[in-house]
Design a protein around this motif. Structure first.
Motif, PDB file in Angstrom:
ATOM      1  N   VAL A 143      50.197  26.511  38.747  1.00 21.97           N
ATOM      2  CA  VAL A 143      50.301  25.358  39.646  1.00 21.97           C
ATOM      3  C   VAL A 143      50.270  25.901  41.070  1.00 21.97           C
ATOM      4  O   VAL A 143      51.141  26.684  41.454  1.00 21.97           O
ATOM      5  CB  VAL A 143      51.582  24.560  39.369  1.00 21.97           C
ATOM      6  CG1 VAL A 143      51.690  23.361  40.311  1.00 21.97           C
ATOM      7  CG2 VAL A 143      51.612  24.096  37.911  1.00 21.97           C
ATOM      8  N   ASP A 144      49.243  25.491  41.834  1.00 16.68           N
ATOM      9  CA  ASP A 144      49.023  26.029  43.183  1.00 16.68           C
ATOM     10  C   ASP A 144      49.227  24.911  44.199  1.00 16.68           C
ATOM     11  O   ASP A 144      48.446  23.960  44.268  1.00 16.68           O
ATOM     12  CB  ASP A 144      47.602  26.603  43.259  1.00 16.68           C
ATOM     13  CG  ASP A 144      47.361  27.390  44.546  1.00 16.68           C
ATOM     14  OD1 ASP A 144      48.160  27.271  45.491  1.00 16.68           O
ATOM     15  OD2 ASP A 144      46.345  28.110  44.601  1.00 16.68           O
ATOM     16  N   VAL A 145      50.289  25.048  45.000  1.00 21.74           N
ATOM     17  CA  VAL A 145      50.697  23.990  45.931  1.00 21.74           C
ATOM     18  C   VAL A 145      50.488  24.444  47.371  1.00 21.74           C
ATOM     19  O   VAL A 145      50.939  25.530  47.755  1.00 21.74           O
ATOM     20  CB  VAL A 145      52.187  23.645  45.715  1.00 21.74           C
ATOM     21  CG1 VAL A 145      52.661  22.627  46.759  1.00 21.74           C
ATOM     22  CG2 VAL A 145      52.423  23.102  44.302  1.00 21.74           C
ATOM     23  N   THR A 146      49.820  23.619  48.162  1.00 18.98           N
ATOM     24  CA  THR A 146      49.696  23.868  49.599  1.00 18.98           C
ATOM     25  C   THR A 146      50.100  22.598  50.329  1.00 18.98           C
ATOM     26  O   THR A 146      49.523  21.533  50.087  1.00 18.98           O
ATOM     27  CB  THR A 146      48.256  24.251  49.990  1.00 18.98           C
ATOM     28  OG1 THR A 146      47.779  25.251  49.098  1.00 18.98           O
ATOM     29  CG2 THR A 146      48.211  24.762  51.421  1.00 18.98           C
ATOM     30  N   SER A 147      51.129  22.717  51.185  1.00 18.18           N
ATOM     31  CA  SER A 147      51.614  21.550  51.921  1.00 18.18           C
ATOM     32  C   SER A 147      51.399  21.740  53.415  1.00 18.18           C
ATOM     33  O   SER A 147      51.511  22.848  53.929  1.00 18.18           O
ATOM     34  CB  SER A 147      53.108  21.342  51.660  1.00 18.18           C
ATOM     35  OG  SER A 147      53.319  21.146  50.278  1.00 18.18           O
ATOM     36  N   ALA A 154      51.546  25.975  54.363  1.00 20.46           N
ATOM     37  CA  ALA A 154      52.058  27.073  53.529  1.00 20.46           C
ATOM     38  C   ALA A 154      51.464  26.909  52.138  1.00 20.46           C
ATOM     39  O   ALA A 154      51.248  25.791  51.662  1.00 20.46           O
ATOM     40  CB  ALA A 154      53.578  27.065  53.473  1.00 20.46           C
ATOM     41  N   ASP A 155      51.217  28.038  51.479  1.00 26.20           N
ATOM     42  CA  ASP A 155      50.414  28.062  50.250  1.00 26.20           C
ATOM     43  C   ASP A 155      51.085  29.013  49.259  1.00 26.20           C
ATOM     44  O   ASP A 155      51.302  30.183  49.586  1.00 26.20           O
ATOM     45  CB  ASP A 155      49.012  28.562  50.649  1.00 26.20           C
ATOM     46  CG  ASP A 155      47.971  28.515  49.551  1.00 26.20           C
ATOM     47  OD1 ASP A 155      48.243  27.943  48.492  1.00 26.20           O
ATOM     48  OD2 ASP A 155      46.865  29.056  49.793  1.00 26.20           O
ATOM     49  N   ALA A 156      51.437  28.515  48.080  1.00 28.66           N
ATOM     50  CA  ALA A 156      52.039  29.406  47.077  1.00 28.66           C
ATOM     51  C   ALA A 156      51.740  28.872  45.685  1.00 28.66           C
ATOM     52  O   ALA A 156      51.508  27.673  45.501  1.00 28.66           O
ATOM     53  CB  ALA A 156      53.555  29.514  47.273  1.00 28.66           C
ATOM     54  N   ASN A 157      51.729  29.778  44.712  1.00 26.54           N
ATOM     55  CA  ASN A 157      51.573  29.331  43.328  1.00 26.54           C
ATOM     56  C   ASN A 157      52.307  30.237  42.362  1.00 26.54           C
ATOM     57  O   ASN A 157      52.686  31.362  42.701  1.00 26.54           O
ATOM     58  CB  ASN A 157      50.083  29.153  42.966  1.00 26.54           C
ATOM     59  CG  ASN A 157      49.318  30.447  42.769  1.00 26.54           C
ATOM     60  OD1 ASN A 157      49.756  31.362  42.072  1.00 26.54           O
ATOM     61  ND2 ASN A 157      48.145  30.530  43.389  1.00 26.54           N
ATOM     62  N   LYS A 158      52.533  29.695  41.166  1.00 25.78           N
ATOM     63  CA  LYS A 158      53.154  30.442  40.068  1.00 25.78           C
ATOM     64  C   LYS A 158      52.455  30.050  38.775  1.00 25.78           C
ATOM     65  O   LYS A 158      51.925  28.941  38.652  1.00 25.78           O
ATOM     66  CB  LYS A 158      54.632  30.067  39.893  1.00 25.78           C
ATOM     67  CG  LYS A 158      55.574  30.479  40.994  1.00 25.78           C
ATOM     68  CD  LYS A 158      57.007  30.109  40.604  1.00 25.78           C
ATOM     69  CE  LYS A 158      57.962  30.351  41.753  1.00 25.78           C
ATOM     70  NZ  LYS A 158      59.358  29.983  41.412  1.00 25.78           N
ATOM     71  N   ILE A 250      48.717  36.464  49.659  1.00 24.93           N
ATOM     72  CA  ILE A 250      48.255  37.409  48.635  1.00 24.93           C
ATOM     73  C   ILE A 250      48.331  36.605  47.342  1.00 24.93           C
ATOM     74  O   ILE A 250      49.359  35.959  47.080  1.00 24.93           O
ATOM     75  CB  ILE A 250      49.134  38.668  48.572  1.00 24.93           C
ATOM     76  CG1 ILE A 250      49.181  39.354  49.944  1.00 24.93           C
ATOM     77  CG2 ILE A 250      48.603  39.637  47.519  1.00 24.93           C
ATOM     78  CD1 ILE A 250      50.089  40.583  49.994  1.00 24.93           C
ATOM     79  N   GLU A 251      47.265  36.565  46.570  1.00 25.70           N
ATOM     80  CA  GLU A 251      47.207  35.653  45.425  1.00 25.70           C
ATOM     81  C   GLU A 251      46.329  36.195  44.304  1.00 25.70           C
ATOM     82  O   GLU A 251      45.340  35.561  43.916  1.00 25.70           O
ATOM     83  CB  GLU A 251      46.735  34.272  45.873  1.00 25.70           C
ATOM     84  CG  GLU A 251      45.476  34.251  46.736  1.00 25.70           C
ATOM     85  CD  GLU A 251      45.073  32.836  47.113  1.00 25.70           C
ATOM     86  OE1 GLU A 251      44.757  32.035  46.225  1.00 25.70           O
ATOM     87  OE2 GLU A 251      45.089  32.518  48.323  1.00 25.70           O
ATOM     88  N   PRO A 252      46.684  37.373  43.778  1.00 23.62           N
ATOM     89  CA  PRO A 252      45.826  38.003  42.772  1.00 23.62           C
ATOM     90  C   PRO A 252      45.613  37.135  41.529  1.00 23.62           C
ATOM     91  O   PRO A 252      46.571  36.607  40.963  1.00 23.62           O
ATOM     92  CB  PRO A 252      46.568  39.296  42.420  1.00 23.62           C
ATOM     93  CG  PRO A 252      47.981  39.059  42.838  1.00 23.62           C
ATOM     94  CD  PRO A 252      47.904  38.152  44.020  1.00 23.62           C
ATOM     95  N   PHE A 281      49.717  34.610  40.788  1.00 16.66           N
ATOM     96  CA  PHE A 281      50.896  34.297  41.598  1.00 16.66           C
ATOM     97  C   PHE A 281      50.498  34.458  43.060  1.00 16.66           C
ATOM     98  O   PHE A 281      49.718  35.346  43.392  1.00 16.66           O
ATOM     99  CB  PHE A 281      52.068  35.234  41.263  1.00 16.66           C
ATOM    100  CG  PHE A 281      52.692  34.932  39.924  1.00 16.66           C
ATOM    101  CD1 PHE A 281      53.825  34.128  39.829  1.00 16.66           C
ATOM    102  CD2 PHE A 281      52.122  35.419  38.747  1.00 16.66           C
ATOM    103  CE1 PHE A 281      54.384  33.826  38.596  1.00 16.66           C
ATOM    104  CE2 PHE A 281      52.670  35.114  37.503  1.00 16.66           C
ATOM    105  CZ  PHE A 281      53.807  34.315  37.435  1.00 16.66           C
ATOM    106  N   GLU A 282      51.043  33.583  43.917  1.00 18.22           N
ATOM    107  CA  GLU A 282      50.674  33.582  45.334  1.00 18.22           C
ATOM    108  C   GLU A 282      51.895  33.339  46.216  1.00 18.22           C
ATOM    109  O   GLU A 282      52.735  32.499  45.895  1.00 18.22           O
ATOM    110  CB  GLU A 282      49.654  32.457  45.605  1.00 18.22           C
ATOM    111  CG  GLU A 282      49.326  32.241  47.087  1.00 18.22           C
ATOM    112  CD  GLU A 282      48.275  31.168  47.338  1.00 18.22           C
ATOM    113  OE1 GLU A 282      48.234  30.171  46.578  1.00 18.22           O
ATOM    114  OE2 GLU A 282      47.504  31.321  48.310  1.00 18.22           O
ATOM    115  N   GLN A 283      51.969  34.099  47.329  1.00 19.31           N
ATOM    116  CA  GLN A 283      52.946  33.787  48.372  1.00 19.31           C
ATOM    117  C   GLN A 283      52.267  33.885  49.733  1.00 19.31           C
ATOM    118  O   GLN A 283      51.255  34.563  49.888  1.00 19.31           O
ATOM    119  CB  GLN A 283      54.147  34.749  48.320  1.00 19.31           C
ATOM    120  CG  GLN A 283      54.985  34.588  47.050  1.00 19.31           C
ATOM    121  CD  GLN A 283      56.317  35.325  47.087  1.00 19.31           C
ATOM    122  OE1 GLN A 283      56.935  35.473  48.144  1.00 19.31           O
ATOM    123  NE2 GLN A 283      56.758  35.776  45.910  1.00 19.31           N
TER     124      GLN A 283
HETATM  125 CO    CO Z   1      47.061  28.472  46.864  1.00 20.26          CO
END
Ligand code: CO
Ligand code: MF3
Ligand code: CO
Length: 299
Positions: A143-147, A154-158, A250-252, A281-283
């Motif tokens: 699930v990749d969320v960008t708000s 900001a952009d992160a996923n798990k 970074i989002e390998p 995963f992304e932070q």
């Molecule tokens: Co993303």
């Protein structure tokens, strides 16, 4: 994000690359020749050359607030994930929670993307479009969320387990998670973009997995996808040198089988060519004076 070609732009008002927090023009720009950190001038010229928009403290705080919302959203989703739900129900959760918090889901209508979040199941590498697809026991789901909050991105996923994971699911999720950590550990002034990709590639390939090439991390904060590109493969010491005030993801994306991918007819969904599992995963992180800080921190 998809790889793109390089471009160029400028600003004397950007934060000084020495990390003082002052504007460049009020700091190292005018240091007398000889006493001034010429090396830093070179670095800053490099940032300009690659169109990198360095962030000031006030910007970093803005991105951090957006990042908190992204993490809260991922936590909310995690609690709802179970066998039997559709990927579109995840879209509804993300969309409504984002609006309720006064933010905008960045994916919605981005280059024609039709939903508010990317939900990528099993062999889907990234950009899975939420649909009536039902999650089943043993699936993995990214699930990749960008708000966008107060104008800051900001952009992160798990990647989450659905029900009980099998050995392949456990392996690829572990390697992808650890790949992000290996990449983040390379982030400090003086290291380069290439060092990040090198660390990830060495680790992931050492585990018998492969690194996706077509999608890369990216500058973020003022916009969804800024310069620089951050490949998850590369060579030690190559590429742009890291400077305090740079903010990027970074989002390998790591495949259990081969690295090759196929884009489906919807023009978004990327799947592994060999059908193997893929995890990510992304932070969003900022380069500080002596290392980095995550603006979307999770373990
Ligand atoms: Co993303
Ligand atoms: N969040 C993705 C990234 O990490 C980009 C998604 S673009 C979208 O770069 F349009 F598919 F949302
Ligand atoms: Co991203």
């Amino acid at each position: 994000m998809m790889m793109y070609k390089k471009s160029v732009k400028v600003s004397r008002n950007a934060p000084c690359p020495c990390g003082s927090g002052l504007k460049y023009k009020k700091c190292c720009l005018n240091s007398p020749k000889g006493s001034g950190p010429d090396q830093l001038k070179k670095l800053y010229a490099n940032a300009k050359k690659y169109n990198i928009r360095l962030k000031q403290q006030v910007d970093i705080e803005g991105i951090r607030k957006a990042g908190c919302l992204v993490l809260d959203t991922l936590d909310l989703v995690e609690n709802e994930i179970r066998p039997g739900i559709t990927t579109d129900s995840i879209n509804t959760i993300v969309h409504e929670f984002t609006l309720k918090n006064g933010a905008i889901p960045a994916p919605l209508n981005y280059k024609g993307y039709p939903k508010s979040v990317c939900v990528s199941v099993n062999e889907v590498i990234c950009h899975g479009i939420p649909s009536e697809r039902v999650l089943k026991d043993g699936d993995i789901v990214n699930v990749d969320v960008t708000s966008i909050l107060n104008g800051y991105y900001a952009d992160a996923n798990k990647t989450f387990f659905v029900g009980s994971p099998g050995p392949d699911a456990r392996k690829i999720v572990h390697v992808a998670h650890e790949s992000l950590r290996k990449g983040m550990a390379m982030v400090k002034p003086g290291n380069t973009i290439g060092d990040i990709g090198w660390a990830i590639q060495k680790y992931a390939e050492g585990e018998g997995c492969s690194v996706v090439r077509e999608f890369v991390g990216h500058g973020v904060g003022f916009d969804f996808h800024e310069s620089p590109q951050v490949p998850h493969y590369g060579s030690r010491g190559k590429g742009i040198e890291l400077i305090p005030g740079m903010v990027f993801t970074i989002e390998p994306m790591i495949n259990l089988g081969k690295k090759e991918l196929i884009i489906l007819d919807d023009q978004w969904t990327a799947i592994t060519a060999d059908g193997s599992l893929s995890a990510q995963f992304e932070q969003t992180i900022v380069v500080t004076g002596n290392g980095y800080e995550s603006l979307t921190p999770y373990e």
